[in-house]
Design an enzyme around this catalytic site. Structure first.
Site, mmCIF file in Angstrom:
data_model
loop_
_atom_site.group_PDB
_atom_site.id
_atom_site.type_symbol
_atom_site.label_atom_id
_atom_site.label_comp_id
_atom_site.label_asym_id
_atom_site.label_seq_id
_atom_site.Cartn_x
_atom_site.Cartn_y
_atom_site.Cartn_z
ATOM 1 N N GLY A 261 41.962 42.548 41.462
ATOM 2 C CA GLY A 261 43.004 41.796 41.429
ATOM 3 C C GLY A 261 43.213 41.227 39.879
ATOM 4 O O GLY A 261 42.392 41.252 39.274
ATOM 5 N N HIS A 262 44.221 40.625 39.702
ATOM 6 C CA HIS A 262 44.690 40.021 38.442
ATOM 7 C C HIS A 262 43.453 38.949 38.213
ATOM 8 O O HIS A 262 43.086 38.060 39.138
ATOM 9 C CB HIS A 262 46.085 39.438 38.449
ATOM 10 C CG HIS A 262 46.459 38.226 39.404
ATOM 11 N ND1 HIS A 262 46.490 38.699 40.776
ATOM 12 C CD2 HIS A 262 46.423 37.037 39.245
ATOM 13 C CE1 HIS A 262 46.779 37.584 41.428
ATOM 14 N NE2 HIS A 262 46.631 36.537 40.638
ATOM 15 N N ASN A 263 43.168 38.758 36.898
ATOM 16 C CA ASN A 263 42.242 37.799 36.325
ATOM 17 C C ASN A 263 40.758 37.822 36.719
ATOM 18 O O ASN A 263 40.039 37.174 36.635
ATOM 19 C CB ASN A 263 42.736 36.314 36.975
ATOM 20 C CG ASN A 263 43.925 35.942 36.387
ATOM 21 O OD1 ASN A 263 44.690 36.753 35.498
ATOM 22 N ND2 ASN A 263 44.469 35.063 36.863
#
Lengths: 366, 366, 366
Positions: A261-263
């Site tokens: 996922g993001h980050n």
């Protein structure tokens, strides 16, 4: 491709035996290996006596140290000190990989501002955007797209149909299997008022009045930063970061259908097996091994050298070096005890019921 | 893209402070933000004191209400009443998205009967079939295919390599991330006689004689119907319906690697996180949130406003408003109690054994 | 496409009733079916009285044996002896599938050494490598790539964006849904010294000193061998074998987002539902059914006719014919008992505590 027994043994840093001038043209399982011809033939992978028993006389074979090539009637042999490591060298020697013709295919659509390294091979129907930088000797197969400003290091191997969005950077020797997506938008939404998810995270399950709300997108301005020697599996997806980049450290290998996922920040030399999912902003240390179908909750931290067994679901922080298993994941030895106890649970319930009766009778007597 | 502090504050419906004429060129984390130059610079996202402490003097920043811009030596600030909501507006302002040149790329293969809306941008190697309708201002990136008779509303953003089959309809503002497949055939098969699966559903595990049987395909004549403001994640798959359509309601957001089976109906404003799988003909209400790796059995119903925690496996009907967790999923508070008890189970088994001994001794004494 | 009621009944090997000369133009759910016109119309799927009640008078319908067409005011009917089987025949009759124009599209890039069977249709932007063999009447949609030396049998249907690597062979009637990857490299790595995973497999969780090590790739020289009548779902991935091939037996159907690791051997007539993952070198027998999200550990064996319920995680060998469920998977009836007992566990803990008190009091009294 052919090499002699002597050359192959040298490449594998291993000892050879027999007719070392014979040529090796490939590798096979012992039972499927034909005896060598005048010039040589395929070599059998016979590193355990059980497999070696199926060898026909006159073959070439790789054996484990201590096995006797004469007992199997071999013409030549190579001794593998650590069989799986020899497998790595041997299979590398014979892997032809995908066919990608040298140069840039006439159908590729490449922005004039892109810089393509020396010796790169780019296949049919590839699309490369503005300001992209591709390192030397990169091999980019058909139907790949690479977005504006992304940069790949030297010796990349990008299989067909891979999607690399804008703002992705990778070090040297990146391998991406077919259909993987690097740099899709993060899954990040917000409601004007507190959402139900925010509420139950705060109250641990209690909800007040439920109100209809729409989701508003938080866009992903960050990119994806990938170190050296990283591999990404078929149809896996790595989302871009919100503000900073999503990160994958050098030496980390990612299997098929994995989601980052993001980050998310994954450290170096990790193994993430198939269908692993790591939710937004989670941080994974170095040398972490997540077996197939492991899930990692958002925003948590997994320490260095953690190993999580198949299908573990990790909801909370895991200290460095821990070996874990289960849903929710706990120490592997604890989980083993729990599983044993759970299997005995129906019987235990009966024992408890019986004991209650006995004690009731004792009480009545007393 | 640049906007002034004043313009950005206005766009975010937020209050600003300091030199409001400075220009904002992007956003960054506080620790990575450089002090603003004469004309401006990037703005730091410093909505909590913990992050704001890492700010260098002379920066631009977004703060939470109540924080003091002078304490951090800022040149200008914007106050976020609800930080995540401000993030949505801010990131939208700076998101350039994928590069898709205006107009229709010369390599695109578009059936003459297709109708392409005004202002649409269509990238290289796109294939659009007969009778397709694409709304105004759609942006369709490279390598996308759209099958016969499918219709997308206005302002669609279709990332590279997306597969939209025939007979798919979507409302306005559809976003599809790379590699997603919409309208593949349903996974529906039948054997000439009752199959083992049908048998165990009827008998709950008992099987009579096992017979060899071949699977015959039930074809998918239905399509996929998607509402407005839907987003579909990278490499997710939504299968077409058998007779009626598979449906996704307006405002629903779907993450990467999610599977919606044939005939599934998902309501409005749902969030389906990564690796969720919803089996054939299941019905999901409005505003339902399914966390990562949640599974939903075929043919069951999930009521409105249900929230299912990470990796929940849902085998039976869930009433509206319930918060659930676990495999099999039960109420979240019940699951928490169960997990606590399970962790104590090995100790409990010892206690029971000891108690049995004690009672046996009591009985012998008695 | 239109057929008469009589022709359709004949094709379905079913009995018809009423005006058998009426034409059938498609199928619909009873509530969505309009009365037939002069020449005919769509036919309603009304195989249960509950659905049949929503029929308007004057319709065409498929009924179950024993239902009365006059009671519903039908103009014509077909009686389905086994409704789902009739669905198979009916939907096949009306499935137009994807549009792929006859012949080879002018944009396709096909190596001169490839042999394309008679009557094959190949869409835009397809790439076919050296020495590939494609059978007669194959339909290959846009954006597909097929690598060097791969061979597909007759009547293949390959949907858009499918990735078939080099060295893949398949029998007749192969169907591959959009975005699937067949023949990506296996996920197989080795460290110079024993790795942490090897260590915990040996010690069951105990680890000595943890050392930093890099992963070296074991390349995949094997291919993928697929039998006749196999179907592979959207965005699924099947990795190539290390030395021998990964194998999928005839008649086996694979749903979306499924992962088959390197060297896996799946038997004949299996059903592998969505998001199933089978790790490297596992062997699955014939007629095995794995429900959604089932995981199979590497190197283990699943016997013939095994059925695993949704989300089962299989860590050890499963004997033929067993029906299993849970994580870890055990017999389904055992799992049901365990789940019941686990739900009662918090109460049981209270009962045990109370009983301990009682016995303590008894002891004190004694």
């Amino acid at each position: 491709m052919t090499v002699t027994i002597a050359e192959l043994a040298h490449a594998l840093e291993a000892r050879s035996w027999g007719d070392e001038a014979l040529e090796v043209t490939g590798a096979a399982e012992p039972g499927a290996t034909q005896p060598a011809g005048d010039r040589g033939g395929v070599i059998a992978l016979a590193m355990s006596p059980k497999y070696a028993e199926t060898l026909k006389p006159g073959c070439l074979a790789i054996l484990a140290e201590g096995m006797d090539p004469e007992a199997y009637g071999l013409r030549a042999a190579i001794f593998a000190p650590r069989p799986r490591l020899v497998m790595a060298g041997l299979t590398r020697a014979f892997d032809t990989g995908p066919d990608i013709a040298p140069g840039i295919h006439s159908t590729a659509v490449i922005d004039p501002s892109a810089r393509i390294g020396e010796g790169a091979a780019i296949g049919p129907f590839v699309v490369i955007g503005a300001d992209v930088v591709i390192g030397a000797r990169a091999r980019i197969a058909s139907h790949v797209s690479i977005g504006r400003g992304s940069r790949l290091g030297d010796d990349a191997l990008i299989h067909p149909g891979v999607r690399i969005a804008h703002g992705v950077t990778a070090g040297d020797r990146l391998i991406v299997q077919p259909g993987a997506s690097i740099g899709g938008d993060g899954f990040s939404f917000v409601t004007p008022e507190e959402s139900g998810i925010e509420e139950i995270r705060r109250t641990l399950g209690e909800r007040a009045e439920i109100k209809a709300q729409h989701w508003t997108r938080i866009h992903s301005l960050g990119g994806v930063e990938i170190g050296d020697d990283v591999e990404i599996g078929a149809n896996s997806t790595i989302d871009r970061g919100t503000i900073r980049s999503t990160r994958v450290g050098s030496g980390t290998k990612i299997d098929n259908l994995v989601m980052l996922g993001h980050n998310v920040a994954v450290g170096e030399d990790c193994l993430l097996c198939s269908q692993v999912g790591i939710a937004g902003s989670a941080r994974v240390g170095n040398r972490v091994v997540l077996a197939g179908k492991v899930g990692v909750n958002d925003n948590i931290e997994i320490g260095d050298d953690v190993i999580a067994g198949g299908a573990s679901k990790i909801f909370t922080r895991v200290p460095a070096g821990r070996v874990i298993l289960g849903n929710p994941a706990v120490r592997m030895d604890t989980q083993m005890e729990i599983q044993k106890a759970v299997r005995r649970l129906p019987r235990m319930a009966q024992q408890l019921a019986k004991l209650q009766e006995t004690v009731t009778r004792l009480l009545e007597k007393g």
